[in-house]
Motif scaffolding. Structure first.
Motif, PDB file in Angstrom:
ATOM      1  N   SER A   1       0.810  -1.224   0.000  1.00  0.00           N
ATOM      2  CA  SER A   1       0.000   0.000   0.000  1.00  0.00           C
ATOM      3  C   SER A   1       0.840   1.269   0.000  1.00  0.00           C
ATOM      4  N   HIS A   2       2.166   1.156   0.005  1.00  0.00           N
ATOM      5  CA  HIS A   2       3.055   2.318  -0.044  1.00  0.00           C
ATOM      6  C   HIS A   2       2.763   3.296   1.105  1.00  0.00           C
ATOM      7  N   GLY A   3       2.517   2.749   2.290  1.00  0.00           N
ATOM      8  CA  GLY A   3       2.242   3.571   3.462  1.00  0.00           C
ATOM      9  C   GLY A   3       0.801   3.999   3.627  1.00  0.00           C
TER      10      GLY A   3
ATOM     11  N   SER B   1      12.540   3.914   2.596  1.00  0.00           N
ATOM     12  CA  SER B   1      12.244   3.088   3.758  1.00  0.00           C
ATOM     13  C   SER B   1      12.438   1.623   3.403  1.00  0.00           C
ATOM     14  N   ALA B   2      12.561   0.789   4.426  1.00  0.00           N
ATOM     15  CA  ALA B   2      12.747  -0.645   4.192  1.00  0.00           C
ATOM     16  C   ALA B   2      11.552  -1.252   3.477  1.00  0.00           C
ATOM     17  N   GLU B   3      10.350  -0.803   3.837  1.00  0.00           N
ATOM     18  CA  GLU B   3       9.155  -1.406   3.245  1.00  0.00           C
ATOM     19  C   GLU B   3       8.969  -1.015   1.781  1.00  0.00           C
TER      20      GLU B   3
ATOM     21  N   GLU C   1      18.593  15.408 -12.264  1.00  0.00           N
ATOM     22  CA  GLU C   1      17.618  16.280 -11.605  1.00  0.00           C
ATOM     23  C   GLU C   1      16.569  15.489 -10.828  1.00  0.00           C
ATOM     24  N   LEU C   2      16.784  14.196 -10.704  1.00  0.00           N
ATOM     25  CA  LEU C   2      15.796  13.340 -10.066  1.00  0.00           C
ATOM     26  C   LEU C   2      15.860  13.441  -8.547  1.00  0.00           C
ATOM     27  N   GLY C   3      14.702  13.547  -7.928  1.00  0.00           N
ATOM     28  CA  GLY C   3      14.604  13.565  -6.473  1.00  0.00           C
ATOM     29  C   GLY C   3      13.148  13.483  -6.064  1.00  0.00           C
ATOM     30  N   SER C   4      12.918  13.228  -4.801  1.00  0.00           N
ATOM     31  CA  SER C   4      11.546  13.171  -4.295  1.00  0.00           C
ATOM     32  C   SER C   4      11.372  14.216  -3.201  1.00  0.00           C
ATOM     33  N   CYS C   5      10.127  14.594  -2.984  1.00  0.00           N
ATOM     34  CA  CYS C   5       9.815  15.591  -1.962  1.00  0.00           C
ATOM     35  C   CYS C   5       8.460  15.236  -1.362  1.00  0.00           C
ATOM     36  N   ALA C   6       8.440  14.161  -0.584  1.00  0.00           N
ATOM     37  CA  ALA C   6       7.187  13.694   0.011  1.00  0.00           C
ATOM     38  C   ALA C   6       7.458  13.134   1.391  1.00  0.00           C
ATOM     39  N   PRO C   7       7.912  13.973   2.335  1.00  0.00           N
ATOM     40  CA  PRO C   7       8.264  13.462   3.667  1.00  0.00           C
ATOM     41  C   PRO C   7       7.098  12.820   4.403  1.00  0.00           C
ATOM     42  N   ALA C   8       5.881  13.311   4.188  1.00  0.00           N
ATOM     43  CA  ALA C   8       4.733  12.706   4.866  1.00  0.00           C
ATOM     44  C   ALA C   8       4.516  11.268   4.405  1.00  0.00           C
ATOM     45  N   LEU C   9       4.728  11.015   3.120  1.00  0.00           N
ATOM     46  CA  LEU C   9       4.618   9.646   2.616  1.00  0.00           C
ATOM     47  C   LEU C   9       5.667   8.744   3.245  1.00  0.00           C
ATOM     48  N   GLU C  10       6.898   9.263   3.341  1.00  0.00           N
ATOM     49  CA  GLU C  10       7.971   8.460   3.930  1.00  0.00           C
ATOM     50  C   GLU C  10       7.661   8.145   5.395  1.00  0.00           C
ATOM     51  N   LEU C  11       7.109   9.121   6.105  1.00  0.00           N
ATOM     52  CA  LEU C  11       6.753   8.884   7.508  1.00  0.00           C
ATOM     53  C   LEU C  11       5.643   7.837   7.630  1.00  0.00           C
ATOM     54  N   CYS C  12       4.686   7.879   6.709  1.00  0.00           N
ATOM     55  CA  CYS C  12       3.631   6.861   6.726  1.00  0.00           C
ATOM     56  C   CYS C  12       4.234   5.475   6.539  1.00  0.00           C
TER      57      CYS C  12
ATOM     58  N   THR D   1       5.781  -0.569  12.144  1.00  0.00           N
ATOM     59  CA  THR D   1       5.458  -0.993  13.514  1.00  0.00           C
ATOM     60  C   THR D   1       3.962  -0.887  13.811  1.00  0.00           C
ATOM     61  N   GLN D   2       3.152  -0.738  12.770  1.00  0.00           N
ATOM     62  CA  GLN D   2       1.705  -0.678  12.965  1.00  0.00           C
ATOM     63  C   GLN D   2       1.213  -2.006  13.546  1.00  0.00           C
ATOM     64  N   TYR D   3       0.338  -1.933  14.520  1.00  0.00           N
ATOM     65  CA  TYR D   3      -0.044  -3.133  15.269  1.00  0.00           C
ATOM     66  C   TYR D   3      -0.792  -4.141  14.399  1.00  0.00           C
ATOM     67  N   THR D   4      -1.816  -3.669  13.693  1.00  0.00           N
ATOM     68  CA  THR D   4      -2.605  -4.541  12.821  1.00  0.00           C
ATOM     69  C   THR D   4      -2.391  -4.134  11.367  1.00  0.00           C
ATOM     70  N   ARG D   5      -1.925  -5.065  10.559  1.00  0.00           N
ATOM     71  CA  ARG D   5      -1.612  -4.738   9.180  1.00  0.00           C
ATOM     72  C   ARG D   5      -2.176  -5.784   8.228  1.00  0.00           C
ATOM     73  N   LEU D   6      -2.742  -5.296   7.127  1.00  0.00           N
ATOM     74  CA  LEU D   6      -3.179  -6.166   6.029  1.00  0.00           C
ATOM     75  C   LEU D   6      -2.163  -6.175   4.903  1.00  0.00           C
ATOM     76  N   PHE D   7      -1.375  -5.106   4.802  1.00  0.00           N
ATOM     77  CA  PHE D   7      -0.452  -4.914   3.684  1.00  0.00           C
ATOM     78  C   PHE D   7       0.993  -4.998   4.156  1.00  0.00           C
ATOM     79  N   ARG D   8       1.887  -5.262   3.219  1.00  0.00           N
ATOM     80  CA  ARG D   8       3.308  -5.409   3.544  1.00  0.00           C
ATOM     81  C   ARG D   8       4.056  -4.077   3.528  1.00  0.00           C
ATOM     82  N   SER D   9       3.405  -3.026   3.047  1.00  0.00           N
ATOM     83  CA  SER D   9       4.027  -1.698   3.077  1.00  0.00           C
ATOM     84  C   SER D   9       2.951  -0.629   3.258  1.00  0.00           C
TER      85      SER D   9
END
Length: 229
Positions: free
Chosen positions: A29-31, A93-95, A204-215, A221-229
């Motif tokens: 789910s990409h976070g 991120s690892a996921e 010129e490649l780069g990303s700018c989505a810190p909120a996505l990375e935090l998700c 470490t989310q307690y209940t998960r259906l998805f692997r990311s």
């Protein structure tokens, strides 16, 4: 070497980006799962914004540019290998790294079995034991099978967006019609990403989505998960 346009290009793109193609995309789910859990994504409009951000500024954007540059470097083997290696490492991120690499490995296995080509065998030999991102394998496969860059990129970005919409429909949850509304409203954003990616050099490649990375990081470490990311 690029073998030129293929009359079967559309058929193969439809197969390779179909939800039924065995890449395991449905399990990532990409976070987004964390964003739903903590309340940032509760309706179709917020889902559209999340998916749009992924393809415009996050991992989807990285993949789009690298797919384009790897496809273009088909006749420059050293440069292409450098770009393939970069695609395997360009994750926040690892996921999301797992997401890109597992789908890349699965796509490569399925495509070698169903649509074998010496270029795919060579890719395995050159990168034995090293991670291969989905976008990189897709680029190599498209070149090998004579699929032009523009439709390959459009299919790949649409597939990435559609997979996240499908995850959102299951997670929020939303109705199937809401999912199609999201796909329809994302159409101009997907097209804009394709146009930008075609013109963006890798320097010129780069990303700018810190909120996505935090998700993504919090999902680990989310307690209940259906998805692997």
């Amino acid at each position: 070497m690029n073998p030129g346009p293929s009359p079967t290009a559309l058929y193969r793109l439809l197969a390779w980006t179909s939800p039924s193609y065995p890449t395991g995309a449905f399990s990532y789910s990409h976070g987004l799962e964390w964003a739903v859990e903590e309340g940032s994504v509760r309706n179709v409009g917020q889902l559209i914004d999340y998916v749009g951000t992924v393809i415009e500024h996050g991992g989807g954007w990285i993949d789009a540019v690298l797919l384009a540059r790897i496809h273009e470097a088909a006749d420059q083997s050293d440069l292409q290998d450098q770009l393939i290696e970069l695609a395997g490492a360009f994750r926040g991120s690892a996921e999301t790294a797992l997401e890109a690499r597992q789908q890349g490995d699965a796509f490569l296995r399925a495509t070698r079995a169903a649509w074998p080509n010496p270029a795919l065998d060579s890719l395995v030999e050159r990168f034995q034991g090293r991670p291969l991102a989905h976008c990189a394998v897709m680029a190599v496969a498209c070149v090998a099978h004579g699929i032009a860059l523009r439709p390959a990129l459009e299919a790949f970005v649409h597939g990435a967006a559609a997979n996240l919409v499908s995850a959102g429909v299951r997670l929020v949850p939303l109705g199937q019609t809401d999912g199609q509304i999201a796909i329809a409203r994302l159409e101009p954003r997907v097209e804009a990403v394709v146009v930008r990616a075609l013109a963006t050099p890798v320097d010129e490649l780069g990303s700018c989505a810190p909120a996505l990375e935090l998700c993504s990081l919090r999902h680990e470490t989310q307690y209940t998960r259906l998805f692997r990311s």
